[in-house]
Design an enzyme around this catalytic site. Structure first.
Site, mmCIF file in Angstrom:
data_model
loop_
_atom_site.group_PDB
_atom_site.id
_atom_site.type_symbol
_atom_site.label_atom_id
_atom_site.label_comp_id
_atom_site.label_asym_id
_atom_site.label_seq_id
_atom_site.Cartn_x
_atom_site.Cartn_y
_atom_site.Cartn_z
ATOM 1 N N ASN A 93 -20.286 -38.862 -48.377
ATOM 2 C CA ASN A 93 -18.970 -38.532 -47.832
ATOM 3 C C ASN A 93 -18.324 -39.704 -47.076
ATOM 4 O OD1 ASN A 93 -16.682 -36.793 -46.633
ATOM 5 N ND2 ASN A 93 -17.688 -35.541 -48.191
ATOM 6 N N ARG A 94 -17.355 -39.396 -46.205
ATOM 7 C CA ARG A 94 -16.426 -40.441 -45.742
ATOM 8 C C ARG A 94 -16.793 -41.058 -44.399
ATOM 9 N NH1 ARG A 94 -13.951 -36.662 -48.649
ATOM 10 N NH2 ARG A 94 -12.549 -37.391 -50.290
ATOM 11 N N HIS A 119 -18.722 -42.102 -50.158
ATOM 12 C CA HIS A 119 -19.929 -42.076 -50.992
ATOM 13 C C HIS A 119 -20.510 -43.477 -51.262
ATOM 14 C CE1 HIS A 119 -19.445 -37.873 -51.394
ATOM 15 N NE2 HIS A 119 -18.700 -37.804 -52.457
ATOM 16 N N HIS A 193 -25.212 -35.351 -56.045
ATOM 17 C CA HIS A 193 -23.844 -34.882 -56.296
ATOM 18 C C HIS A 193 -23.702 -34.123 -57.616
ATOM 19 C CE1 HIS A 193 -19.491 -34.874 -55.833
ATOM 20 N NE2 HIS A 193 -19.637 -35.453 -54.648
ATOM 21 N N SER A 194 -24.639 -33.225 -57.906
ATOM 22 C CA SER A 194 -24.478 -32.410 -59.121
ATOM 23 C C SER A 194 -23.385 -31.376 -58.937
ATOM 24 C CB SER A 194 -25.796 -31.694 -59.451
ATOM 25 O OG SER A 194 -26.689 -32.611 -60.031
ATOM 26 N N GLU A 333 -23.536 -30.338 -51.320
ATOM 27 C CA GLU A 333 -24.237 -31.595 -51.025
ATOM 28 C C GLU A 333 -24.880 -31.501 -49.651
ATOM 29 O OE1 GLU A 333 -20.865 -34.434 -51.567
ATOM 30 O OE2 GLU A 333 -20.109 -32.609 -52.471
HETATM 31 C C1 BGC Z 1 -15.989 -35.059 -51.547
HETATM 32 C C2 BGC Z 1 -14.674 -34.874 -52.251
HETATM 33 C C3 BGC Z 1 -14.620 -35.813 -53.408
HETATM 34 C C4 BGC Z 1 -15.786 -35.497 -54.318
HETATM 35 C C5 BGC Z 1 -15.855 -36.402 -55.509
HETATM 36 C C6 BGC Z 1 -17.074 -34.733 -52.517
HETATM 37 O O1 BGC Z 1 -18.303 -34.907 -51.908
HETATM 38 O O2 BGC Z 1 -16.085 -34.276 -50.391
HETATM 39 O O3 BGC Z 1 -13.588 -35.089 -51.375
HETATM 40 O O4 BGC Z 1 -13.429 -35.702 -54.105
HETATM 41 O O5 BGC Z 1 -16.981 -35.606 -53.608
HETATM 42 O O6 BGC Z 1 -15.704 -37.687 -55.135
#
Ligand code: BGC
Length: 373
Positions: A93-94, A119, A193-194, A333
């Site tokens: 995430n961010r 990510h 990230h499945s 996730e």
């Molecule tokens: C994020 C989304 C993102 C997605 C694909 C997720 O984990 O929270 O905002 O668009 O992943 O990148």
């Protein structure tokens, strides 16, 4: 696969393709004693497919993805950036503005989501070639994946040695173990990230899936999906999944948080874990009424990101030749909270030199005719 016949547990390996620089990508197929089959590649540690039985014993593939490496390398895919089935690192995430301070030093990370870092950056762990080693033991069969992220990669301090183990057990579980060490303090938040559709990937919307999340609170975000720092109770909001609720039931409600996420795209604060625990605790449960498939997720992590596939736009074509439409897959996730390096009150994501990062998530697959609880 015939459901009343015990399948032989097994592993096989084949060449999947070549990266533009000539390095070979391999595909590994694992089958457990009950016929559940998973395919993984060493590029990005991507889970390509996962076939599990429904309540009638019919197998279908329940994760989104592609059958050729070119599809994962295409410009179209890289621009849409859905991270289908991939390992995420160094940071799931961010991170706001792609920067954080640590021990008095400010670090600038690659920004790849507007001004934010998402990510792991432009070349995150989803886009690197991992060293792979298949194994079989009493519990099942699987793959150890290893990757060393050099000091400064994507702006992160420290040389991070990472190991992720996928084990497909004969108890119908996928166990994911993460381990990492560093030579300098650095943030680490690894995840998988499945995207699941328990009716079968490419078989339409996930809005009818019943979701339970063991969370009394979530972390609200701003309009760039960065947490505000608040821990907000879910009670009385569309984020209350403490009882099984169809994903679509409240997704269109007039709610600022749903508007920012274009649906659900939020971190949930897991009720029984204030910080990481050493034994996995049940975090989420998803049941799909037509197939009866049930997915249960247990984790040692304190959070789980529920993403309802809001950015899927029908422009990518999956394994069955079907367009992956808006909300046709969801991701859950397991993680520490987004932007923790900038949030002093969130559980810390800093791994110190000499410490070992450990995290475990278990996905349990079964099927039942009724919702149960
Ligand atoms: C994020 C989304 C993102 C997605 C694909 C997720 O984990 O929270 O905002 O668009 O992943 O990148």
């Amino acid at each position: 696969m015939v459901s009343d016949e015990k399948a032989a547990r097994g592993i096989d390996q084949a060449v999947f393709g070549q990266l533009p620089d000539g390095r070979q990508v391999d595909v590994y197929r694992f089958t457990n004693a009950n016929g559940i089959e998973m395919r993984v590649i060493n590029y990005g540690g991507i889970i390509l497919s996962l076939k599990t039985p429904d309540a009638q014993g019919e197998f279908d593939d329940i994760v989104m993805g592609f059958d050729s490496l070119d599809d994962y390398l295409s410009d179209e895919y890289r621009q849409a950036n859905p991270y289908f089935g991939a390992l995420i690192g160094r940071y799931g995430n961010r991170i706001a503005g792609g920067r954080f301070s640590l021990d008095g030093e400010t670090h600038s990370l690659a920004t790849n989501d507007g001004d934010n870092h998402l990510h792991g950056g432009r070349q995150g762990f989803d886009r690197v070639l991992w060293q792979a080693e298949p194994f079989e033991n009493d519990e099942g069969a699987g793959l150890v994946l290893r990757y060393t992220s050099e000091d400064g990669e994507e702006g992160y301090p420290g040389r991070l040695e990472t190991e992720v183990t996928y084990t497909l057990t004969d108890a119908d579980e996928l166990v994911v173990d993460y381990r990492a060490t560093t030579d300098k303090a650095t943030p680490v938040n690894l995840t998988q990230h499945s995207y699941f559709n328990l009716e079968g990937e490419g078989r339409g919307s996930i809005l009818d899936h019943h979701l339970t999340i063991n969370a009394d609170a979530f972390t609200p975000v701003d309009d760039t999906l960065i947490p505000t720092g608040e821990i907000r109770p879910v009670e009385g909001t569309p984020f209350d999944f403490t009882q099984p609720t169809p994903i679509g039931e409240r997704i269109e409600q007039d709610n600022e948080q749903l508007m920012f996420g274009k649906g659900y795209d939020h971190n949930f604060v897991l009720a029984e874990q204030a910080a990481s625990s050493s034994e996995p605790v049940l975090a989420a449960r998803v049941w799909e009424p037509d197939s009866g498939r049930l997915l249960e997720i247990a984790t040692t992590e304190p959070g789980i990101q529920f993403y309802s596939g809001n950015f899927l736009a029908g422009d990518l074509t999956g394994k069955r030749g079907q367009a992956y439409e808006h909300r046709s897959g969801f991701a859950l996730e397991t993680q520490h909270y987004p932007d923790s390096p900038n949030q002093a009150d969130f559980p810390s994501t800093i791994l110190e030199a000499g410490e070992t990062y450990r995290s475990r998530t278990i996905y349990r697959f079964s099927a039942q005719e009724s919702a149960g609880s």
